[in-house]
Structures are given as C-alpha cells and as structure tokens.
Design a protein around this motif. Structure first.
Motif, short mmCIF file in Angstrom:
data_model
loop_
_atom_site.label_atom_id
_atom_site.label_comp_id
_atom_site.label_asym_id
_atom_site.label_seq_id
_atom_site.Cartn_x
_atom_site.Cartn_y
_atom_site.Cartn_z
N TYR A 8 0.83 -1.20 0.00
CA TYR A 8 0.00 0.00 0.00
C TYR A 8 0.87 1.26 0.00
O TYR A 8 0.59 2.22 -0.71
CB TYR A 8 -0.92 -0.01 1.23
CG TYR A 8 -2.14 -0.90 1.10
CD1 TYR A 8 -2.29 -1.75 0.02
CD2 TYR A 8 -3.13 -0.91 2.08
CE1 TYR A 8 -3.41 -2.57 -0.09
CE2 TYR A 8 -4.26 -1.73 1.99
CZ TYR A 8 -4.38 -2.56 0.90
OH TYR A 8 -5.48 -3.37 0.79
N VAL A 27 -9.27 -0.61 -3.32
CA VAL A 27 -9.67 -0.51 -1.91
C VAL A 27 -10.21 0.89 -1.69
O VAL A 27 -9.99 1.81 -2.49
CB VAL A 27 -8.49 -0.79 -0.95
CG1 VAL A 27 -7.97 -2.21 -1.14
CG2 VAL A 27 -7.38 0.23 -1.12
N SER A 28 -10.91 1.07 -0.58
CA SER A 28 -11.43 2.41 -0.27
C SER A 28 -10.30 3.28 0.24
O SER A 28 -9.32 2.79 0.81
CB SER A 28 -12.54 2.33 0.78
OG SER A 28 -12.01 1.88 2.03
N THR A 31 -9.59 2.96 4.04
CA THR A 31 -8.85 1.74 4.37
C THR A 31 -7.37 1.95 4.08
O THR A 31 -6.50 1.56 4.89
CB THR A 31 -9.37 0.55 3.54
OG1 THR A 31 -10.73 0.31 3.87
CG2 THR A 31 -8.55 -0.69 3.80
N ARG A 34 -5.75 4.26 6.68
CA ARG A 34 -5.52 3.59 7.96
C ARG A 34 -4.27 2.71 7.91
O ARG A 34 -3.49 2.66 8.87
CB ARG A 34 -6.74 2.77 8.35
CG ARG A 34 -7.92 3.59 8.86
CD ARG A 34 -8.94 2.71 9.58
NE ARG A 34 -9.51 1.70 8.68
CZ ARG A 34 -10.59 1.91 7.93
NH1 ARG A 34 -11.21 3.09 7.97
NH2 ARG A 34 -11.07 0.96 7.16
N GLN A 35 -4.06 2.01 6.77
CA GLN A 35 -2.88 1.16 6.65
C GLN A 35 -1.60 1.99 6.70
O GLN A 35 -0.63 1.61 7.36
CB GLN A 35 -2.95 0.38 5.32
CG GLN A 35 -3.94 -0.76 5.30
CD GLN A 35 -3.42 -2.00 6.05
OE1 GLN A 35 -2.27 -2.03 6.47
NE2 GLN A 35 -4.29 -2.96 6.25
#
Length: 299
Positions: A8, A27-28, A31, A34-35
């Motif tokens: 990511y 992915v959103s 999300t 946050r990663q």
C-alpha cells in the motif's frame, strides 16, 4: 511491518495520491489511509508530507521506497522457488555425448535445467559412437547425443534431431584440392586415407568405404586412428586425407582445409536418443528443454 502495508505504501508513493493509489489497489481511501497511518505509527516516522494536491515522500519515505521494492522482489522470488520445489523432480540424469562435437547445445540445456530444477544432478560420459550405443542399450545412460546414422537397426530407440551435421573431407592445407570448397569422392581415388578404427564408428567407416566403391575405387587406408582429433593432426602432418563432421570445430587446427562432399547421400544429423522403456522421469524434462532451445535457435 507486513507485506500488505508495504504494498500500500509503494502504491501511494508511486501514484503521488491516496485517491489514485486506492483506485489502483481496488480498496477504499479510508482503508488505505488507515494502513499507511498504522505503518507510520509502527516505524515511528512520517513517510509522507501531505498537501492539497499531492503527497510527497519524506527522507524516511524515500529510504523505505528503495528498500521496499527490493523486499517485495525477494519475497516474490522466494515464493517462486518454494513453488518450484513442489514441481521439482529430484534425481540424476545420465548423458552420453561425443566429445569432438560442438556440444554447446548440451551445455545450454544443462544450464536451463539447473536453473529450473536446482536439485537435479547430472552424470556425463564422453566416448565414441560405438561406446555410446553400448551404454544406451545396456541402460548405463539415459540419453545420448550421437549421429543419426549410428542408430540404424537399433531396437526400441526413439530419437529427436537437434542439429545439422554433414560428412566432410579434410585435406592438408598444401594439398592440390585445398583451393576448392567442395569435392566429389572420385577425386580422392588416388589418395591415402586416414580412418577411424572400425570399433569406434563401424557404420561411418562402412559408409565411407561403400561410397568409395560405388564411385569406382577401393580406398587405400594407410592409417587408423581412435579419435577424430588425432586423425586431423595426422592429416595436417601430410599423412593422408580424412573425414570429419561439420559439427566438429576445426578452427583451432592448423595446416588443414575442410571440403564439402557433393555426393554424400546419407543423414548424419546430430540427434538425442533414448530407450523407449526408460522410466527416468527426468528424460522428458530434458527433451522439452532441448526442444525449446532448438526452436529458439534452429540449425
């Protein structure tokens, strides 16, 4: 640090945008954010400078990007190696070959097999045509590289052509025929012949004698040699004329000239042969690699 967070991070770094990276990764954006935040917390550093239009790597981010690519590359390589062990067939492939030939194809095949199957072992035997046939028939080798003519009348043998090969005449460089590129056999009627011992290559010796007889003369064989290289040296010394295959390199031999035979009428091509009842599972692997190499570099 886990691989998902690293992937990511690299996506954001290469895209320069959380939005574009999220679309690329399917992915959103929350999300993804946050990663990245979790990764920064774990490392204790900020990886991006964020502004309205783009994100820019910090010094720590640049270091992680450089090393991250290498980490993922090594993980992919390790995964592939582990998968290959599932497919690998361990064991030994026994190969017979004629040392006088240009055996670069054999070398390429061994390299390709070793790269694909690192636990594979090879046993190599270098010998003359007669010995190659004996080793194959007695099951002492799995495959042999030989001339197609040497396999005539041998039972339960399958072979695949891998290289062109023709029979040629070699004469001393000062010979009156040395200014030619080709010769008819009958032009050699008055010559002294240097021949391989019949035990080393009976079919080839018989063919040469028969070819001479069909052209009206019996060859005057004054010297028998056990191997081709010795024969070439004797030709260079002026002891007679001899025969050799086009797949035998002669550039390092001095004082000789090689001539094409215009009336040769038999197939001497190089083949790889194996017994039809051979159960070594490595044989089809080897033949497949050879086939691919021959398709890439046709003779």
């Amino acid at each position: 640090m886990n691989l998902l967070s690293l992937k990511y991070f690299i996506a954001v770094a290469e895209s320069g945008s959380f939005t574009k990276a999220a679309e690329r990764l399917f992915v959103s954006q929350p999300t993804l954010s946050r990663q990245i935040a979790s990764l920064e917390d774990e490392l204790g550093v900020q990886l991006f400078q964020r502004n309205k239009n783009a994100v820019v790597l910090t010094e720590a981010g640049r270091i992680l990007l450089d090393e991250g690519h290498e980490i993922l590359k090594r993980c992919d390589s390790l995964t592939e190696r582990i998968r290959q062990t599932k497919l690998d067939v361990r064991g030994t492939l026994r190969i017979g070959y004629h040392g006088s030939f240009d055996n670069s194809l054999l070398g390429d095949a061994l390299k390709a097999l070793s790269s694909r199957h690192p636990y594979l072992d090879f046993s190599l035997v270098n010998c003359n045509f007669g010995e190659l046939n004996r080793l194959l028939m007695e099951g002492d080798v799995d495959v042999i590289f030989t001339s197609a003519v040497c396999l005539h009348s041998m039972p339960n043998i399958e072979w695949t052509r891998v290289q062109d090969n023709t029979l040629q005449v070699v004469v001393p460089s000062e010979h009156f025929l040395a200014n030619q590129d080709a010769v008819c056999i009958r032009e050699l009627a008055s010559e002294n012949f240097i021949m391989l011992e019949r035990s080393a290559a009976p079919l080839i010796v018989d063919y040469v004698v028969d070819l001479c007889l069909r052209n009206g003369f019996s060859p005057n064989i004054t010297l028998y040699v056990r191997d081709t290289q010795t024969g070439i040296y004797m030709v260079g010394a002026g002891k007679g004329v001899g025969f050799l295959f086009s797949q035998i390199p002669v550039h390092h031999f001095k004082n000789v000239k090689v001539l094409r035979i215009v009336d040769c009428d038999i197939n001497f091509d190089i083949v790889v042969a194996h017994r039809t009842d051979n159960t070594n599972p490595l044989v089809p692997f080897f033949l497949s690699v050879l086939n691919n190499l021959c398709c890439q570099h046709p003779s």
